[in-house]
Design a protein around this motif. Structure first.
Motif, mmCIF file in Angstrom:
data_model
loop_
_atom_site.group_PDB
_atom_site.id
_atom_site.type_symbol
_atom_site.label_atom_id
_atom_site.label_comp_id
_atom_site.label_asym_id
_atom_site.label_seq_id
_atom_site.Cartn_x
_atom_site.Cartn_y
_atom_site.Cartn_z
ATOM 1 N N UNK A 89 40.540 49.165 16.863
ATOM 2 C CA UNK A 89 41.715 48.851 17.674
ATOM 3 C C UNK A 89 42.845 49.849 17.444
ATOM 4 N N UNK A 90 42.916 50.440 16.259
ATOM 5 C CA UNK A 90 43.907 51.481 16.014
ATOM 6 C C UNK A 90 43.607 52.697 16.889
ATOM 7 N N UNK A 91 42.343 53.095 16.946
ATOM 8 C CA UNK A 91 41.957 54.244 17.768
ATOM 9 C C UNK A 91 42.167 53.926 19.247
ATOM 10 N N UNK A 92 41.921 52.678 19.636
ATOM 11 C CA UNK A 92 42.122 52.273 21.029
ATOM 12 C C UNK A 92 43.582 52.428 21.440
ATOM 13 N N UNK A 93 44.508 52.137 20.524
ATOM 14 C CA UNK A 93 45.936 52.296 20.816
ATOM 15 C C UNK A 93 46.284 53.761 21.050
ATOM 16 N N UNK A 94 45.677 54.647 20.269
ATOM 17 C CA UNK A 94 45.901 56.081 20.450
ATOM 18 C C UNK A 94 45.285 56.541 21.770
ATOM 19 N N UNK A 95 44.091 56.077 22.039
ATOM 20 C CA UNK A 95 43.410 56.450 23.288
ATOM 21 C C UNK A 95 44.236 56.034 24.499
ATOM 22 N N UNK A 96 44.848 54.871 24.436
ATOM 23 C CA UNK A 96 45.684 54.392 25.542
ATOM 24 C C UNK A 96 46.892 55.296 25.753
ATOM 25 N N UNK A 97 47.483 55.782 24.664
ATOM 26 C CA UNK A 97 48.625 56.688 24.789
ATOM 27 C C UNK A 97 48.211 57.977 25.492
ATOM 28 N N UNK A 98 47.040 58.506 25.157
ATOM 29 C CA UNK A 98 46.537 59.692 25.846
ATOM 30 C C UNK A 98 46.312 59.410 27.326
ATOM 31 N N UNK A 99 45.749 58.268 27.628
ATOM 32 C CA UNK A 99 45.471 57.943 29.021
ATOM 33 C C UNK A 99 46.745 57.849 29.845
ATOM 34 N N UNK A 100 47.805 57.325 29.270
ATOM 35 C CA UNK A 100 49.070 57.205 29.997
ATOM 36 C C UNK A 100 49.706 58.565 30.238
ATOM 37 N N UNK A 101 49.537 59.473 29.323
ATOM 38 C CA UNK A 101 50.226 60.766 29.401
ATOM 39 C C UNK A 101 49.378 61.890 29.987
ATOM 40 N N UNK A 102 48.105 61.648 30.246
ATOM 41 C CA UNK A 102 47.187 62.701 30.666
ATOM 42 C C UNK A 102 47.515 63.226 32.061
ATOM 43 N N UNK A 103 47.341 64.534 32.242
ATOM 44 C CA UNK A 103 47.502 65.202 33.541
ATOM 45 C C UNK A 103 46.170 65.861 33.895
#
Length: 314
Positions: A255-269
């Motif tokens: 779940x810690x890695x999932x939180x990081x993955x979500x941040x990447x998904x929100x900011x990805x271009x």
């Protein structure tokens, strides 16, 4: 749908790639320093040789690719194919070689053949990613650090000869000793390496703190569930090709890695590649990944500007 927010786009309007880059090298360099990501679009190129010429015009001194994490083919002097994973496989966001003791400061990607569908190289501003990651996650990885465990030669992933571009164990031993990489030779001609490294870094020019690690890419949770279970059953928890733990060797929760993955998904271009596109990235400001694709996608990459974590790094 293209989203080029934060990426500087320079239109070449049909000019030849090499002469255009030579003429605009200063502008491209300034824009790379300013935004960290420059896309040169609309040039005409003849393939790999023109890419090589453009790199020379940009002042690239191509680096060798050692301590490899993915299969690539060298097609020219310091010019490689992008990661040769199956077309259906998605490659998560990462900064090139952020697991290592030294990494390239700049990357250049060149589109020889765009995919029929998909195949974008999404990019993400890693300073913005850090802003989006929950504070408790940042505290956990910053306090405890990360531990990269890699296994070579078990028939899954890279063989140590390919990863280190070495013909002998002695060459690998010297490389590891020079770069502070722990190593253990195992049975069946296998090698395990361990590196303890921080999860965050400070950009050497901007002074901003950035998310700079391979947590999302190397963590077990990035594997499809069925693949993860099968590999653990077949190899064991400690023999996976790549894994990342906390610095003390305890597992990093999914779940810690999932939180990081979500941040990447929100900011990805992301944008769809066009033939002869040239993308220049600051490797400590923008991460990159790969979408799944169909067709005969061919993207080339070159790396330059070695940055070391420690004076012992090569």
């Amino acid at each position: 749908m293209d989203d080029l927010t934060g990426i500087t786009v320079i239109e070449a309007a049909g000019a030849g790639l090499q002469p255009f880059v030579r003429e605009h090298a200063r502008e491209i360099g300034e824009e790379t320093a300013a935004s960290g990501a420059v896309l040169i679009r609309g040039a005409r190129a003849g393939g790999e040789e023109d890419f090589q010429g453009a790199l020379t015009a940009l002042g690239f001194e191509p680096l060798e690719y050692t301590e490899r994490s993915t299969p690539r083919t060298e097609v020219g002097d310091g010019v490689f194919t992008s990661t040769e994973y199956p077309a259906r496989q998605v490659i998560p966001q990462h900064c090139e070689s952020s697991y290592a003791d030294a990494w390239p400061g700049r990357l250049a990607f060149f589109c020889v053949t765009p995919a029929d569908s998909g195949g974008a190289t999404p990019v993400t501003d890693v300073a913005q990613v850090l802003e989006d990651i929950p504070a408790d996650v940042i505290d956990a990885v910053e306090t405890r650090g990360l531990r990269y465990v890699r296994n070579y030669g078990n028939g899954v992933g890279l063989d140590w000869r390919d990863a280190f571009q070495a013909a002998s164990r002695e060459q690998v031993d010297r490389f590891c000793a020079a770069g502070g990489l722990e190593r253990e030779w195992l049975d069946d001609d296998c090698l395990r390496t361990v590196r303890r490294a921080p999860a965050l870094a400070v950009h050497p020019r901007t002074g901003r703190r950035i998310w700079f690690n391979h947590l999302v890419l190397f963590h077990q949770s990035s594997l499809p569930a069925g693949t993860r279970e099968a590999l653990v059953d077949m190899l064991g928890e400690d023999r996976l090709p790549n894994d990342v733990l906390f610095g003390d060797g305890t597992p990093v929760p999914d779940d810690l890695v999932a939180a990081v993955r979500s941040a990447f998904e929100r900011r990805s271009r992301r944008f769809d590649w066009r033939r002869d596109d040239l993308l220049v990235l600051d490797n400590m400001r923008w991460s990159h990944g790969r979408e799944a694709f169909t067709g005969e996608r061919r993207i080339l990459v070159s790396m330059t500007g070695l940055i070391s974590r420690s004076p012992a790094a090569r």
